[in-house]
Design a protein around this motif. Structure first.
Motif, PDB file in Angstrom:
ATOM      1  N   ASP A 174       0.826  -1.210   0.000  1.00 19.80           N
ATOM      2  CA  ASP A 174       0.000   0.000   0.000  1.00 19.80           C
ATOM      3  C   ASP A 174       0.859   1.259   0.000  1.00 19.80           C
ATOM      4  O   ASP A 174       0.527   2.254  -0.661  1.00 19.80           O
ATOM      5  N   ARG A 178       0.991   4.229  -2.758  1.00 16.82           N
ATOM      6  CA  ARG A 178       0.700   5.589  -2.309  1.00 16.82           C
ATOM      7  C   ARG A 178       1.810   6.578  -2.692  1.00 16.82           C
ATOM      8  O   ARG A 178       1.544   7.741  -3.021  1.00 16.82           O
ATOM      9  N   SER A 195      -5.672  -0.880  -3.719  1.00 24.57           N
ATOM     10  CA  SER A 195      -6.794  -0.067  -4.179  1.00 24.57           C
ATOM     11  C   SER A 195      -6.284   1.055  -5.065  1.00 24.57           C
ATOM     12  O   SER A 195      -5.317   1.748  -4.717  1.00 24.57           O
ATOM     13  N   GLY A 196      -6.939   1.253  -6.190  1.00 23.76           N
ATOM     14  CA  GLY A 196      -6.552   2.349  -7.083  1.00 23.76           C
ATOM     15  C   GLY A 196      -6.678   3.711  -6.441  1.00 23.76           C
ATOM     16  O   GLY A 196      -6.032   4.672  -6.884  1.00 23.76           O
ATOM     17  N   ASP A 197      -7.475   3.821  -5.387  1.00 29.51           N
ATOM     18  CA  ASP A 197      -7.634   5.105  -4.691  1.00 29.51           C
ATOM     19  C   ASP A 197      -6.341   5.566  -4.033  1.00 29.51           C
ATOM     20  O   ASP A 197      -6.205   6.750  -3.690  1.00 29.51           O
ATOM     21  N   LEU A 198      -5.407   4.643  -3.831  1.00 30.96           N
ATOM     22  CA  LEU A 198      -4.148   5.004  -3.175  1.00 30.96           C
ATOM     23  C   LEU A 198      -3.204   5.773  -4.097  1.00 30.96           C
ATOM     24  O   LEU A 198      -2.305   6.474  -3.628  1.00 30.96           O
ATOM     25  N   LYS A 200      -1.239   8.300  -6.536  1.00 29.27           N
ATOM     26  CA  LYS A 200      -1.126   9.738  -6.721  1.00 29.27           C
ATOM     27  C   LYS A 200      -1.810  10.150  -8.027  1.00 29.27           C
ATOM     28  O   LYS A 200      -1.772   9.400  -9.008  1.00 29.27           O
ATOM     29  N   PRO A 201      -2.374  11.335  -8.080  1.00 31.41           N
ATOM     30  CA  PRO A 201      -2.847  11.843  -9.379  1.00 31.41           C
ATOM     31  C   PRO A 201      -1.683  11.917 -10.371  1.00 31.41           C
ATOM     32  O   PRO A 201      -0.612  12.396 -10.029  1.00 31.41           O
TER      33      PRO A 201
END
Length: 208
Positions: A174, A178, A195-198, A200-201
């Motif tokens: 993770d 991140r 999770s793809g939510d982790l 960075k843009p």
């Protein structure tokens, strides 16, 4: 026809050579043709796979054939002239496959990743992890490399720091997701790694 061994490939082909060769192959792909991978499995679990391509600009047609037995791969590549049809070379493909796969990722990274990256994260510690790190260092200057995996993480981190002079450290998966500006997954995992939510843009992810 020449027979080229894994040892000769490792002695003659550099990571930089492989990246340049993949740039040229992708650039010439529009005038070539590719054969999708075909797999055949026997009742004893042995799998035989084959893929091929014709690159007229290079004067080469070729195919890679390999076995999969108990999760282990063995590769052979055969090249032919597109002018005469004559066989040119048969190449043991284990070392070449490591170089080629990593070089393809590096070319994609160079085209798609931001220029101002600091952190490379690698999830996986096997042969492809070891091939990808020098290839990606050909196209971006990273300040640190994060290593995540199930085993051998510290060994790989120490190896990378010594070989390339870029600090490498072990992290959880993770944390790798991140912190990464460029994230490469080189595992055989059949379930999601993170999770793809982790992410960075703007992070570049190469799922090998």
């Amino acid at each position: 026809m020449k027979l080229i061994t894994n040892q000769q490939v490792s002695e003659l082909v550099t990571t930089a050579d492989a990246v340049q060769a993949m740039r040229e192959a992708f650039a010439a792909a529009g005038s070539g043709a590719q054969q999708a991978r075909v797999r055949t499995s026997a009742s004893n679990g042995v799998m035989l796979s084959m893929m091929g391509a014709v690159i007229p600009d290079a004067g080469i047609a070729g195919a890679k054939v390999y076995t999969t037995i108990k999760g282990a791969f063995k590769f052979v590549i055969t090249l032919f002239s597109t002018e005469t049809g004559a066989p040119l070379a048969t190449i043991e493909g284990d070392t070449m496959t490591g170089l080629r796969t990593a070089a393809a990722t590096a070319v994609a990274c160079d085209a798609l990743a931001r220029k101002d990256v600091d952190t490379l994260a690698i999830i996986g510690t096997g042969v492809q992890a070891r091939s990808h790190i020098p290839a990606l260092l050909q196209v971006r200057k990273f300040k640190e490399i994060l290593i995540a995996g199930l085993s051998g993480q510290q060994e790989l981190a120490d190896e990378v720091t010594k070989a390339y002079g870029v600090p490498a450290r072990v992290v959880e998966i993770d944390e790798a997701a991140r912190q990464a500006d460029v994230l490469v997954t080189v595992t055989r995992a059949s379930t999601p790694l993170f999770s793809g939510d982790l992410l960075k843009p703007g992070a570049f992810v190469a799922a090998v």
